[in-house]
Enzyme design. Structure first.
Site, short mmCIF file in Angstrom:
data_model
loop_
_atom_site.label_atom_id
_atom_site.label_comp_id
_atom_site.label_asym_id
_atom_site.label_seq_id
_atom_site.Cartn_x
_atom_site.Cartn_y
_atom_site.Cartn_z
N CYS A 221 0.82 -1.22 0.00
CA CYS A 221 0.00 0.00 0.00
C CYS A 221 0.85 1.27 0.00
CB CYS A 221 -0.97 -0.01 1.17
SG CYS A 221 -0.20 0.02 2.82
N HIS B 96 -2.52 0.81 6.94
CA HIS B 96 -2.85 0.81 5.51
C HIS B 96 -3.07 2.24 5.04
CE1 HIS B 96 -4.23 -0.98 1.74
NE2 HIS B 96 -5.16 -0.05 1.72
N HIS C 41 -5.91 2.33 -4.11
CA HIS C 41 -4.92 1.79 -3.18
C HIS C 41 -4.44 0.43 -3.66
CE1 HIS C 41 -7.92 -0.86 -0.68
NE2 HIS C 41 -8.30 -0.77 -1.93
#
Length: 347
Positions: A58, A110, A122
């Site tokens: 990420c 994240h 993402h």
């Protein structure tokens, strides 16, 4: 050293290794460029630790698209990214803002980029690079923890009053920076390398000594310091001929100072660890004669970079910290300047 710095200053009139001397785009155009770059990679698989189009995690995905689209550096991890820029409320999100989630139960784990309409793009562990709602009731909505605005030229939303313009930063001569005072541990090294044209600051006359250094930037600094030139383009799948560090990357590749991974990727946005710096300097400054002196509690004799780290310390380039070398610690701009200056002194 002085003779070398003068030669470097006359030979190197190129761009900053830290992407500091370009004119930033406005926020709206910058956000559009980053989003466009991000969408090019839809469907790219997730890969833990990945920072290239063969696979992203990420935070590595965000580092890559910001670097490629607008030449802006982001911290490498989601947790570090959550402290970059300016905090913004969910109701005030704008395209290009970074959004953060707690998926592990222990803080930010994240990150993604808001693209408008309640959506983010993402690199998800289950779907790779994809678009999803930040308010997804099944998963993301309940795990949202905050957002940061990192686009440095973000346009202000129109208001009834016009804010006072920010004062222009006071210009400073080469080698002097508003955020590096005479009591800074690397003041001498930063000043002399800046005066010699090997390192540059940002357009606001700051150096930002604590910002992480990545492989592309390290390649440019070493190419400048050692007066390396390239014969042809870099041979890595993730460094095009138009990449802002392409010439330097080709030069250090051809000099045998840097290699790529098993996928033939250079990973220019990957941070430089202290172990990696020692390995590169061992080759660049021919430190073989210093092997076998210093040793550290946290570097085993069977470590691939054991000799390089030993020589790095014995030569006085780095002394470690209370018996530890901290090989996996990321080198920042101040650390690297100090290491480079000391290495040039003993060359």
């Amino acid at each position: 050293m002085r003779k070398f710095l003068m030669a470097a200053a006359s030979a190197v009139l190129a761009f900053s290794a830290f992407a500091a001397d370009y004119t930033p785009a406005s926020a709206s155009s910058a956000a559009s460029e980053v989003i466009a770059e991000g969408k090019k990679h839809l469907g790219t698989p997730y890969r833990f630790g990945g920072t290239s189009p063969s696979g992203f995690d990420c935070s590595g995905y965000l580092v890559y698209i910001f670097d490629r689209a607008i030449d802006q550096d982001l911290p490498r991890t989601a947790a570090a990214q959550s402290n970059a820029g300016q905090s913004v409320s969910k109701s005030n999100l704008q395209p290009g803002d970074l959004v953060f989630f707690n998926t592990s139960g222990s803080g930010v784990s994240h990150s993604g980029m808001y693209i408008g309409g309640g959506d983010m793009i993402h690199a998800a562990s289950s779907r790779g690079v994809s678009i999803v709602s930040i308010n997804d009731p099944y998963y993301w909505g309940s795990r949202y923890v905050g957002a940061q605005r990192v686009l440095t030229e973000q346009e202000e939303v129109a208001s009834e009053t016009t804010p006072e313009p920010e004062p222009e930063p006071e210009p400073l001569p080469a080698g002097q920076y508003h955020d590096v005072n005479s009591d800074h541990f690397a003041y001498t090294e930063i000043t002399e390398l800046g005066e010699g044209g090997i390192i540059n600051g940002y357009s606001d006359y700051t150096y930002r000594p604590r910002v992480e250094l990545n492989r592309g930037q390290a390649a440019t600094l070493l190419a400048r310091a050692l007066d390396l030139s390239a014969d042809g383009e870099p041979g890595f799948s993730d460094v095009s001929a138009t990449h802002h560090n392409a010439e330097a990357i080709a030069a250090v590749e051809q000099a045998g100072l840097f290699g790529g991974n098993s996928n033939n990727e250079f990973m220019p946005s990957e941070p430089m660890t202290r172990s990696h710096v020692a390995s590169v300097f061992f080759q660049a400054f021919e430190l073989d004669e210093y092997v076998g002196g210093e040793s550290f509690n946290d570097v085993n004799s069977d470590d691939a970079n054991y000799d390089a780290i030993s020589a790095f310390a014995t030569a006085g380039i780095s002394t470690g910290n209370n018996g530890d070398f901290q090989p996996e610690r990321t080198a920042n701009r101040a650390h690297f300047a100090a290491f480079l200056h000391r290495a040039l002194e003993i060359q």
